[in-house]
Enzyme design. Sequence first.
Site, PDB file in Angstrom:
ATOM      1  N   ARG A 137       0.950  -1.025   0.038  1.00 41.41           N
ATOM      2  CA  ARG A 137      -0.105  -0.006   0.206  1.00 41.41           C
ATOM      3  C   ARG A 137       0.946   1.295  -0.088  1.00 41.41           C
ATOM      4  NH1 ARG A 137      -3.481  -2.534  -1.606  1.00 41.41           N
ATOM      5  NH2 ARG A 137      -5.610  -3.144  -0.770  1.00 41.41           N
ATOM      6  N   HIS A 194      -1.553   0.115  -9.907  1.00 38.91           N
ATOM      7  CA  HIS A 194      -2.412  -0.930  -9.181  1.00 38.91           C
ATOM      8  C   HIS A 194      -2.876  -2.178  -9.618  1.00 38.91           C
ATOM      9  CE1 HIS A 194      -4.409  -0.887  -4.868  1.00 38.91           C
ATOM     10  NE2 HIS A 194      -4.217  -2.206  -5.316  1.00 38.91           N
TER      11      HIS A 194
HETATM   12  P1  NDP Z   1      -1.913 -10.969   5.417  1.00 38.93           P
HETATM   13  O1  NDP Z   1      -2.756 -10.246   6.255  1.00 38.93           O
HETATM   14  O2  NDP Z   1      -1.957 -12.446   4.868  1.00 38.93           O
HETATM   15  O3  NDP Z   1      -0.338 -10.706   5.812  1.00 38.93           O
HETATM   16  C1  NDP Z   1       0.040  -9.528   6.298  1.00 38.93           C
HETATM   17  C2  NDP Z   1       1.476  -9.887   6.801  1.00 38.93           C
HETATM   18  O4  NDP Z   1       1.724  -8.262   7.391  1.00 38.93           O
HETATM   19  C3  NDP Z   1       1.535 -10.741   8.160  1.00 38.93           C
HETATM   20  O5  NDP Z   1       2.550 -11.532   8.078  1.00 38.93           O
HETATM   21  C4  NDP Z   1       1.543  -9.914   9.386  1.00 38.93           C
HETATM   22  O6  NDP Z   1       2.272 -10.231  10.480  1.00 38.93           O
HETATM   23  C5  NDP Z   1       2.444  -8.878   8.731  1.00 38.93           C
HETATM   24  N1  NDP Z   1       2.111  -7.534   9.553  1.00 38.93           N
HETATM   25  C6  NDP Z   1       1.082  -6.681   9.745  1.00 38.93           C
HETATM   26  N2  NDP Z   1       0.913  -5.948  10.510  1.00 38.93           N
HETATM   27  C7  NDP Z   1       2.404  -5.764  10.760  1.00 38.93           C
HETATM   28  C8  NDP Z   1       3.172  -4.989  11.747  1.00 38.93           C
HETATM   29  N3  NDP Z   1       2.669  -3.953  12.357  1.00 38.93           N
HETATM   30  N4  NDP Z   1       4.583  -5.190  11.889  1.00 38.93           N
HETATM   31  C9  NDP Z   1       5.013  -6.401  11.096  1.00 38.93           C
HETATM   32  N5  NDP Z   1       4.454  -7.309  10.331  1.00 38.93           N
HETATM   33  C10 NDP Z   1       2.970  -6.893  10.240  1.00 38.93           C
HETATM   34  O7  NDP Z   1      -1.970 -10.398   4.052  1.00 38.93           O
HETATM   35  P2  NDP Z   1      -1.781 -10.436   2.335  1.00 38.93           P
HETATM   36  O8  NDP Z   1      -0.610 -11.033   2.342  1.00 38.93           O
HETATM   37  O9  NDP Z   1      -2.895 -11.471   1.970  1.00 38.93           O
HETATM   38  O10 NDP Z   1      -1.678  -9.157   1.810  1.00 38.93           O
HETATM   39  C11 NDP Z   1      -0.709  -8.030   2.176  1.00 38.93           C
HETATM   40  C12 NDP Z   1      -1.336  -6.847   1.570  1.00 38.93           C
HETATM   41  O11 NDP Z   1      -0.993  -6.762   0.048  1.00 38.93           O
HETATM   42  C13 NDP Z   1      -2.682  -6.392   1.769  1.00 38.93           C
HETATM   43  O12 NDP Z   1      -2.845  -5.925   2.973  1.00 38.93           O
HETATM   44  C14 NDP Z   1      -2.893  -5.522   0.533  1.00 38.93           C
HETATM   45  O13 NDP Z   1      -2.623  -4.066   1.310  1.00 38.93           O
HETATM   46  C15 NDP Z   1      -1.650  -5.921  -0.418  1.00 38.93           C
HETATM   47  N6  NDP Z   1      -2.339  -5.942  -1.723  1.00 38.93           N
HETATM   48  C16 NDP Z   1      -1.947  -5.450  -2.967  1.00 38.93           C
HETATM   49  C17 NDP Z   1      -2.507  -5.860  -4.335  1.00 38.93           C
HETATM   50  C18 NDP Z   1      -2.254  -5.228  -5.445  1.00 38.93           C
HETATM   51  O14 NDP Z   1      -2.624  -5.515  -6.412  1.00 38.93           O
HETATM   52  N7  NDP Z   1      -1.033  -4.148  -5.270  1.00 38.93           N
HETATM   53  C19 NDP Z   1      -3.148  -7.005  -4.093  1.00 38.93           C
HETATM   54  C20 NDP Z   1      -3.789  -7.706  -2.892  1.00 38.93           C
HETATM   55  C21 NDP Z   1      -3.124  -7.287  -1.892  1.00 38.93           C
HETATM   56  P3  NDP Z   1       1.672 -11.648  11.003  1.00 38.93           P
HETATM   57  O15 NDP Z   1       2.034 -12.740  10.051  1.00 38.93           O
HETATM   58  O16 NDP Z   1       2.649 -11.723  12.385  1.00 38.93           O
HETATM   59  O17 NDP Z   1       0.121 -11.287  11.416  1.00 38.93           O
END
Ligand code: NDP
Length: 309
Positions: free
Chosen positions: A224, A272
């Site tokens: 993002r 995007h």
């Molecule tokens: P998930 O919820 O499966 O994974 C999120 C990861 O981020 C987890 O490993 C989580 O840690 C980590 N995380 C969250 N908050 C923190 C923090 N404060 N500090 C450290 N690590 C953190 O999400 P997805 O993998 O499915 O998707 C990730 C992002 O990709 C989406 O939120 C979206 O913004 C983006 N996206 C973009 C797209 C595009 O076309 N550009 C398409 C689809 C998604 P933990 O494992 O410990 O919970």
Amino acid sequence: MPNILFAAGPRMWETYRSPLKTALDAAGIAHDLRTDFAPDQVDYIVYAPSSTLQDFRPYTRTKAVLNLWAGVEGIVGNDTLTQPLARMVDHGLRQGMTEWVTGQVLRHHLDIDYFLARQSGDWAPKVPPLAQDRPVALLGLGELGQACAGALGAIGFPLRGWSRNPKSLPGIETFHGPRGLTECLSQAATVVLLLPLTPSTENLLNATTLAALPAGAVIVNPGRGGLIDDAALLAALDAGRITHATLDVFRQEPLPADHPYWANPRVTVTPHIASETRPDTASQVIAENIVRAEAGQPLLHRVDREQGY
Ligand code: NDP
């Protein structure tokens, strides 16, 4: 028979209407799927944050809001939403993101731009190092981060990964928490951001964290826009500390025509498109969640409202 409200806009309705019906029928769910119901008659809402539906209070019998997007920053803070919220995790999203990230990492690793700039007869050999010499840091080790790790690891990139909770994953040196971030970045040739945008991740890549990277690192951001402090990134690019940034997401989308990213030769903007929810597979995920909810089982991919993802 559950009433399912499709509240993701007319364009998405055209795309999703048929695959959703097919998936719901295949899952054996007799249903009524429409774009309009009296709010107090709705059992499930298939949703996109761009929807005109922003006040969830009248949806008194709704059992779940099923988001079509992986990112939920546009809905998670909505105070009227008291119903359970599930985000999208689907095969198409994972596969698309894996292909996009792998392609972008390889572009920089193989220095493809260097050769593209020399096609007028400039025979200038420059042999790239092997992947084993170029560690990649994945910030975010969730569905998409781990999927990308699988592909990058198979090519031979040493992997470092950062998450909120401690993790143990084969083939990835893992880090967590604020201190772990600096350590994770300290040896990364390429950084891939696959974090959700939450109050804790906003401006995560800033002047301090960018300074933790080795000189010459490359940034790839399909997560993002708000994860990056834009001014700090531009300063690091101008100083030559960061070689290149490939950015798919921005604070404001479409990225305004006068934004400095467009004109910066060290930045590649993609609009995007890194990965999109695919209607066929996403519809199966929606149907599966409705089956689960009807059977009183917990929803898959339920959003933790407190953590914001
Ligand atoms: P998930 O919820 O499966 O994974 C999120 C990861 O981020 C987890 O490993 C989580 O840690 C980590 N995380 C969250 N908050 C923190 C923090 N404060 N500090 C450290 N690590 C953190 O999400 P997805 O993998 O499915 O998707 C990730 C992002 O990709 C989406 O939120 C979206 O913004 C983006 N996206 C973009 C797209 C595009 O076309 N550009 C398409 C689809 C998604 P933990 O494992 O410990 O919970």
